[in-house]
Design a protein around this motif. Structure first.
Motif, PDB file in Angstrom:
ATOM      1  N   GLY A 194       0.812  -1.211   0.000  1.00  7.97           N
ATOM      2  CA  GLY A 194       0.000   0.000   0.000  1.00  7.97           C
ATOM      3  C   GLY A 194       0.847   1.264   0.000  1.00  7.97           C
ATOM      4  O   GLY A 194       0.497   2.268  -0.646  1.00  7.97           O
ATOM      5  N   GLU A 195       1.973   1.227   0.718  1.00  7.98           N
ATOM      6  CA  GLU A 195       2.846   2.395   0.775  1.00  7.98           C
ATOM      7  C   GLU A 195       3.474   2.685  -0.589  1.00  7.98           C
ATOM      8  O   GLU A 195       3.675   3.847  -0.959  1.00  7.98           O
ATOM      9  N   LYS A 196       3.772   1.644  -1.340  1.00  8.44           N
ATOM     10  CA  LYS A 196       4.280   1.846  -2.702  1.00  8.44           C
ATOM     11  C   LYS A 196       3.223   2.515  -3.567  1.00  8.44           C
ATOM     12  O   LYS A 196       3.514   3.460  -4.312  1.00  8.44           O
ATOM     13  N   LEU A 197       2.000   2.050  -3.475  1.00  9.25           N
ATOM     14  CA  LEU A 197       0.918   2.614  -4.280  1.00  9.25           C
ATOM     15  C   LEU A 197       0.683   4.085  -3.946  1.00  9.25           C
ATOM     16  O   LEU A 197       0.438   4.918  -4.827  1.00  9.25           O
ATOM     17  N   ALA A 198       0.788   4.418  -2.673  1.00  2.13           N
ATOM     18  CA  ALA A 198       0.498   5.775  -2.213  1.00  2.13           C
ATOM     19  C   ALA A 198       1.589   6.780  -2.576  1.00  2.13           C
ATOM     20  O   ALA A 198       1.449   7.975  -2.305  1.00  2.13           O
ATOM     21  N   LYS A 199       2.659   6.340  -3.226  1.00  2.00           N
ATOM     22  CA  LYS A 199       3.656   7.290  -3.718  1.00  2.00           C
ATOM     23  C   LYS A 199       3.093   8.134  -4.852  1.00  2.00           C
ATOM     24  O   LYS A 199       3.640   9.192  -5.190  1.00  2.00           O
ATOM     25  N   ASP A 200       2.016   7.668  -5.457  1.00  2.00           N
ATOM     26  CA  ASP A 200       1.287   8.469  -6.442  1.00  2.00           C
ATOM     27  C   ASP A 200       0.252   9.291  -5.687  1.00  2.00           C
ATOM     28  O   ASP A 200      -0.570   8.730  -4.951  1.00  2.00           O
ATOM     29  N   LEU A 204      -4.663   7.865  -1.812  1.00  2.00           N
ATOM     30  CA  LEU A 204      -4.611   8.442  -0.466  1.00  2.00           C
ATOM     31  C   LEU A 204      -4.511   7.333   0.573  1.00  2.00           C
ATOM     32  O   LEU A 204      -5.445   6.548   0.752  1.00  2.00           O
ATOM     33  N   LEU A 205      -3.368   7.266   1.231  1.00  2.00           N
ATOM     34  CA  LEU A 205      -3.162   6.246   2.253  1.00  2.00           C
ATOM     35  C   LEU A 205      -4.044   6.548   3.457  1.00  2.00           C
ATOM     36  O   LEU A 205      -3.991   7.640   4.016  1.00  2.00           O
ATOM     37  N   GLU A 206      -4.841   5.583   3.853  1.00  2.00           N
ATOM     38  CA  GLU A 206      -5.775   5.779   4.970  1.00  2.00           C
ATOM     39  C   GLU A 206      -5.052   6.145   6.254  1.00  2.00           C
ATOM     40  O   GLU A 206      -5.510   7.002   7.007  1.00  2.00           O
ATOM     41  N   GLY A 207      -3.924   5.516   6.540  1.00  2.00           N
ATOM     42  CA  GLY A 207      -3.086   5.953   7.650  1.00  2.00           C
ATOM     43  C   GLY A 207      -3.090   5.097   8.894  1.00  2.00           C
ATOM     44  O   GLY A 207      -2.296   5.324   9.808  1.00  2.00           O
ATOM     45  N   GLY A 208      -3.992   4.112   8.972  1.00  2.00           N
ATOM     46  CA  GLY A 208      -3.986   3.219  10.123  1.00  2.00           C
ATOM     47  C   GLY A 208      -4.179   3.949  11.440  1.00  2.00           C
ATOM     48  O   GLY A 208      -5.005   4.856  11.562  1.00  2.00           O
TER      49      GLY A 208
END
Length: 428
Positions: A194-200, A204-208
């Motif tokens: 997920g962190e790789k995807l959120a580089k775009d 939007l990374l939810e953030g846990g």
């Protein structure tokens, strides 16, 4: 009546600095050290809203911009069957699940719905981002259902070994995409994907645990309990993978104490893990603020062994300011561990005494209450809140269900660019 966004600011737990939430803040940009941020609400009094349905009756203490369809709140009731078995006089069960006879109607059967309805409602209605959520199972199911019902684009990252948790009684809409890491990987591998995807920036990374909406959604369990009991409990029990729910419970207990109508916050927070996946238990018992070392191989092996697979997290928010260590220490609580055999035993005993099925994680918490009572850590007259984090799957799936297969299974060796390009194609 049009819903008005809840008014709040954010506070750095470590430094006390208060600042404005600029859209999706997951931390304090001026923080000198890692720290959770906490929502500070304009309304300091606990005022459930009878004009709103489901979870949103607690909107005054949720950092949200709107309300969504089909939400349900946790339900609290005083136990008789289980309480009698344990010899307890004031055991309150806060139930998140699908048990209509108890008034609980979360169709994904998990308290992760409390997170999903709060996090997704933090997004403005016309936001163009695609949400990214990483999960070990129950969180994935909850976010998938909520986003599907409310037409919110989302990518869910999950280990392929946990894909059996993605069962649904209604087919999901195409706005929900699931990408999985290969067999033999764990939750941390899904987090990395997920962190790789959120580089775009479109994703939007939810953030846990860092997302105040996630924590305050989970914290509605304590609000439900205090509404029923009329005071802050003496003790709180929950099984933990990341420990975010336990942190959330403590944060709302602190808010309730500040309100002044519900007594002092003497609520001891007891966290439970399923052996042999006892990373936080081992760290706490060693007296260490830092997590004890664990290799990826050991983590994956232990995650395969435990029955409560959602309780496996290699990188929980344990050490940072306001995290699990601080919560358990400040509350005067403790950690417990339970075996697979104990989990199975208490799943059966709970069904016999309370009349509905519970998930292995919830049974872990029940087993810990038994241990605490037997050793005298919890008095039989004390007011105890037991957070049953998942229940009622037999009820929910009695009409049938289908599994959501991954849209993609992606190697952990892929670059961020390769992950982004592959997922982009899913939305074309």
């Amino acid at each position: 009546m049009k819903f008005q966004p809840t008014k709040y600011q954010l506070m750095n737990v470590g430094t006390g600095r208060v600042f404005e939430d600029t859209f999706w803040a997951l931390g304090d940009p001026e923080a000198p050290a890692p720290s959770l941020v906490r929502a500070v609400y304009e309304d300091e009094r606990f005022n459930p809203r009878d004009d709103l349905r489901g979870l949103y009756r607690y909107a005054g203490w949720l950092p949200i911009n709107r309300t969504l369809r089909h939400s349900h709140a946790p339900v609290t009731y005083k136990s008789k069957g289980l309480a009698d078995l344990l010899g307890m006089r004031n055991l309150y069960i806060t139930l998140s699940g699908y048990v209509p006879k108890r008034g609980a109607k979360m169709e994904t059967c998990s308290f992760k719905e409390t997170e999903a309805f709060s996090v997704c409602a933090r997004l403005p209605k016309n936001d163009k981002h695609i949400l990214v959520v990483q999960s070990a199972g129950n969180t994935a199911r909850a976010f998938a259902r909520v986003c599907s019902d409310n037409d919110i684009p989302i990518v869910i990252c999950i280990p392929n070994d946990n894909i059996s948790d993605l069962w649904f009684t209604r087919r999901l809409k195409s706005c929900v995409k699931v990408i999985a890491t290969p067999h033999g990987t764990d939750y941390y591998d899904a987090i990395a994907l997920g962190e790789k995807l959120a580089k775009d920036p479109r994703y939007l990374l939810e953030g846990g645990a860092k997302n105040v909406a996630r924590r305050d959604g989970m914290g509605t369990t304590v609000l439900s309990a205090v509404e029923k009991i009329g005071r802050i409990p003496d003790a709180y029990f929950q099984a933990v993978g990341s420990g975010t729910g336990a942190v959330a419970a403590w944060e709302n207990a602190c808010r309730l104490e500040k309100d002044g109508r519900f007594g002092k916050n003497n609520m001891r927070v007891y966290c439970v893990q399923n052996a042999p996946y006892t990373l936080m238990y081992d760290s706490w018992k060693s007296g260490s603020r830092e997590l004890v070392p664990i290799t990826p191989e050991e983590s994956r092996k232990n995650a395969e062994i435990i029955l409560a697979k959602v309780l496996s997290n290699r990188k929980p928010p344990y050490s940072l300011a306001g995290g699990v260590f601080d919560t358990v220490k400040a509350s005067g609580g403790d950690f417990y561990k339970v075996t697979n055999d104990e989990v199975v035993y208490w799943m059966l005993q709970y069904f016999n005494k309370e009349g509905y099925d519970i998930f292995p994680a919830a049974a872990s918490a029940v087993a810990a209450v038994k241990k605490a009572v037997d050793e005298g850590t919890v008095g039989k007259d004390e007011t105890v809140m037991l957070n049953i984090t998942g229940a009622g799957m037999l009820n929910a799936t009695s009409v049938g269900f289908e599994l959501k297969e991954p849209d993609l299974v992606m190697s952990t060796d892929l670059s961020a660019e390769e992950v982004i390009c592959s997922v982009d194609r899913l939305f074309r």
